[in-house]
Motif scaffolding. Structure first.
Motif, short mmCIF file in Angstrom:
data_model
loop_
_atom_site.label_atom_id
_atom_site.label_comp_id
_atom_site.label_asym_id
_atom_site.label_seq_id
_atom_site.Cartn_x
_atom_site.Cartn_y
_atom_site.Cartn_z
N TYR A 45 0.79 -1.28 0.01
CA TYR A 45 -0.02 0.09 -0.05
C TYR A 45 1.02 1.37 0.01
CZ TYR A 45 -4.23 -2.54 1.16
OH TYR A 45 -5.35 -3.63 1.18
N TYR A 46 2.07 1.12 0.31
CA TYR A 46 2.98 2.30 0.38
C TYR A 46 3.52 3.00 -0.82
CZ TYR A 46 2.60 1.79 5.58
OH TYR A 46 2.31 1.86 6.91
N ILE A 47 3.44 2.04 -2.05
CA ILE A 47 4.02 2.46 -3.22
C ILE A 47 2.97 3.44 -3.90
CG2 ILE A 47 5.36 0.46 -3.22
CD1 ILE A 47 3.17 -0.78 -5.26
N GLY A 59 -1.79 -5.34 -0.93
CA GLY A 59 -2.04 -5.63 0.23
C GLY A 59 -0.97 -4.86 1.29
N ASP A 60 -1.18 -5.38 2.52
CA ASP A 60 -0.29 -5.17 3.92
C ASP A 60 0.59 -6.40 3.89
OD1 ASP A 60 -1.90 -7.16 4.99
OD2 ASP A 60 -2.51 -6.06 6.83
N SER A 61 1.42 -6.46 4.81
CA SER A 61 2.48 -7.14 4.93
C SER A 61 2.11 -8.78 5.02
CB SER A 61 3.51 -6.92 5.90
OG SER A 61 3.95 -5.70 6.05
N HIS A 82 12.86 -4.56 0.38
CA HIS A 82 13.71 -5.31 0.45
C HIS A 82 13.28 -7.00 1.35
CE1 HIS A 82 17.52 -8.05 0.77
NE2 HIS A 82 17.54 -7.72 -0.56
N PHE A 83 12.88 -6.42 2.52
CA PHE A 83 12.68 -7.56 3.51
C PHE A 83 11.08 -8.27 3.00
CE2 PHE A 83 10.08 -4.35 5.72
CZ PHE A 83 8.87 -4.86 5.94
N MET A 84 10.32 -7.37 2.29
CA MET A 84 9.05 -8.18 1.76
C MET A 84 9.61 -9.07 0.60
SD MET A 84 6.86 -5.00 1.65
CE MET A 84 6.25 -4.05 3.10
N SER A 131 9.64 -11.68 16.47
CA SER A 131 9.90 -10.61 15.51
C SER A 131 9.04 -10.05 14.51
CB SER A 131 11.22 -10.89 14.73
OG SER A 131 12.19 -11.13 15.65
N TYR A 132 9.06 -8.70 14.42
CA TYR A 132 8.21 -8.01 13.34
C TYR A 132 8.72 -8.43 12.09
CZ TYR A 132 5.37 -4.07 11.57
OH TYR A 132 4.57 -3.25 10.71
N ILE A 133 7.85 -8.60 11.10
CA ILE A 133 8.23 -8.98 9.53
C ILE A 133 9.23 -8.02 9.01
CG2 ILE A 133 6.39 -7.97 8.52
CD1 ILE A 133 6.14 -11.02 6.72
N ALA A 217 -4.42 5.69 13.37
CA ALA A 217 -2.71 5.55 13.34
C ALA A 217 -2.48 4.13 13.23
CB ALA A 217 -2.50 6.30 14.62
N HIS A 218 -1.08 4.03 12.50
CA HIS A 218 -0.64 2.77 12.26
C HIS A 218 0.28 2.41 13.83
CE1 HIS A 218 2.07 -0.42 11.13
NE2 HIS A 218 1.41 -0.49 10.03
N PRO A 219 0.36 1.20 14.44
CA PRO A 219 1.04 1.06 15.48
C PRO A 219 2.63 1.02 15.49
CG PRO A 219 0.15 -0.87 14.56
CD PRO A 219 -0.23 0.17 13.77
N PHE A 288 12.34 4.72 0.93
CA PHE A 288 12.73 3.35 0.33
C PHE A 288 11.51 2.86 -0.38
CE2 PHE A 288 14.69 3.32 4.60
CZ PHE A 288 15.91 3.44 4.01
N MET A 289 10.26 2.76 -0.06
CA MET A 289 9.11 2.64 -1.04
C MET A 289 9.08 3.44 -2.16
SD MET A 289 6.90 0.21 0.35
CE MET A 289 6.59 -0.85 1.94
N LYS A 290 9.35 4.57 -2.12
CA LYS A 290 9.22 5.51 -3.19
C LYS A 290 10.35 5.32 -4.46
CE LYS A 290 5.40 7.26 -1.85
NZ LYS A 290 4.29 6.36 -0.89
#
Ligand code: 13P
Ligand code: SF4
Length: 330
Positions: A45-47, A59-61, A82-84, A131-133, A217-219, A288-290
């Motif tokens: 969604y951030y692109i 989608g989300d992660s 990259h991590f995705m 760990s968060y993805i 807001a996002h966590p 980074f997304m951009k």
């Protein structure tokens, strides 16, 4: 292609645009290449909006990881960070996983280098590691289970209350999950450079100006911002919230890319990006997304590079905690 080789290519030839004949219709070419190569485009969604619109699946992660696992395409072109791409490769190692730009990293993932993290983990041998993805494959390989912002609470809740836990790398998400679960997880000191930049003072001023607006807001945001939010959730949760809400105006504290989908889903509603500490810096954009552009996406599909490669042992070790997450998310 190795990152060094790709960088050399860019250095030698200048901007990637130079590879593209000006008369090319990129949308048409990308569609044709996708069919010819049996490729699927997965986008976060951030692109940018143009790339969101060209993605086969947005989608989300969590949703993107699930999609990467089940796709039958031969090539996964991951338009995110990259991590995705790494996660897609870990979940579906038989596929060729491409990314438009290998430099599209993540400040959060970078805040947890493997060496110091291993030392931290070894200092707390009785703790399980969640760990968060948004972390590297190496950190995933050192973890017991992975979470995303969609399922973090559910997965943390699945551990007995007396089980000591480490949460990495995002201290803000970890802190938020501690507050909603009543836990005292040990937090790694990492953060996202986009979500840390919101200004509490400016948000309060904006909400005074628009008293009818709902603040979401996002966590990954800092605690003071989350404390004044009417709703906290992952990108998908925020999108669902605004779609289902009867309110007409929202102040949104997450990366600005999501506003495109919000506006598409709710053309009659108004979405205002939450202000950051420096309103001239474009802090609401993830740089980074951009880095992903239509030209780079086309080149990646055409030349099948840059490709995600992972050490076989890391890949195997990282897969188990991600599979645990997918199982616990059902
Ligand atoms: P989600 O996709 O889980 O909402 O996370 C947002 C993010 O920061 C991705 O980098
Ligand atoms: Fe990483 Fe933050 Fe960008 Fe997401 S928004 S990719 S967490 S830097």
């Amino acid at each position: 292609m190795l990152k060094e080789d790709y960088n050399k290519l860019i250095k030698t030839y200048g901007y990637v645009n130079k590879f593209i004949q000006t008369e090319i219709d990129l949308h048409k070419e990308i569609q044709a290449l996708k069919v010819k190569k049996n490729a699927v485009i997965l986008g976060h969604y951030y692109i940018t909006p143009d790339l969101q619109d060209i993605s086969d699946f947005l989608g989300d992660s969590l949703a993107l990881a699930q999609q990467a696992q089940k796709t039958e395409a031969d090539i996964i072109l991951f338009v995110g960070v990259h991590f995705m791409g790494e996660t897609a490769k870990i979940l579906n190692p038989g596929k060729k996983v491409l990314v438009p730009d290998l430099n599209a990293g993540c400040s959060l993932a970078e805040s947890a280098p493997a060496g110091p993290f291993l030392e931290f983990k070894n200092n707390h041998p009785d703790h399980k590691v969640i760990s968060y993805i948004n972390c590297s494959a190496e950190i995933k390989a050192l973890s017991d289970v992975i979470v995303t912002s969609s399922n973090a609470k559910k997965i943390v809740d699945s551990f007995p209350m007396d089980q000591p836990l480490i949460f990495a790398p995002d201290k803000n998400l970890g802190n938020y999950i501690n507050s909603v679960t009543g836990r005292e997880m040990l937090l790694w000191d990492g953060a996202c450079m986009v979500h840390e930049k919101y200004s509490l003072e400016k948000i309060i001023t904006l909400l005074e100006q628009y008293p009818e607006a709902v603040f979401i807001a996002h966590p990954e945001c800092e605690q003071p911002v989350l404390l004044i939010a009417d709703y906290v959730g992952s990108t998908t949760a925020l999108l669902n919230f605004v779609t289902e809400s009867e309110s007409k105006k929202f102040v949104v504290a997450t990366e600005s890319g999501i506003l495109h989908q919000m506006q598409k889903s709710c053309p009659d509603k108004t979405f205002i990006p939450a202000p950051s500490i420096d309103s001239t810096c474009g802090c609401n954009d993830c740089s980074f997304m951009k880095l992903n552009t239509l030209q780079k996406l086309y080149l990646a599909l055409k030349y099948e590079k840059p490709e995600i490669h992972l050490d076989a042992e890391i890949l195997e070790k990282a897969r188990l905690p991600i599979l645990r997450m997918l199982e616990l998310s059902k």
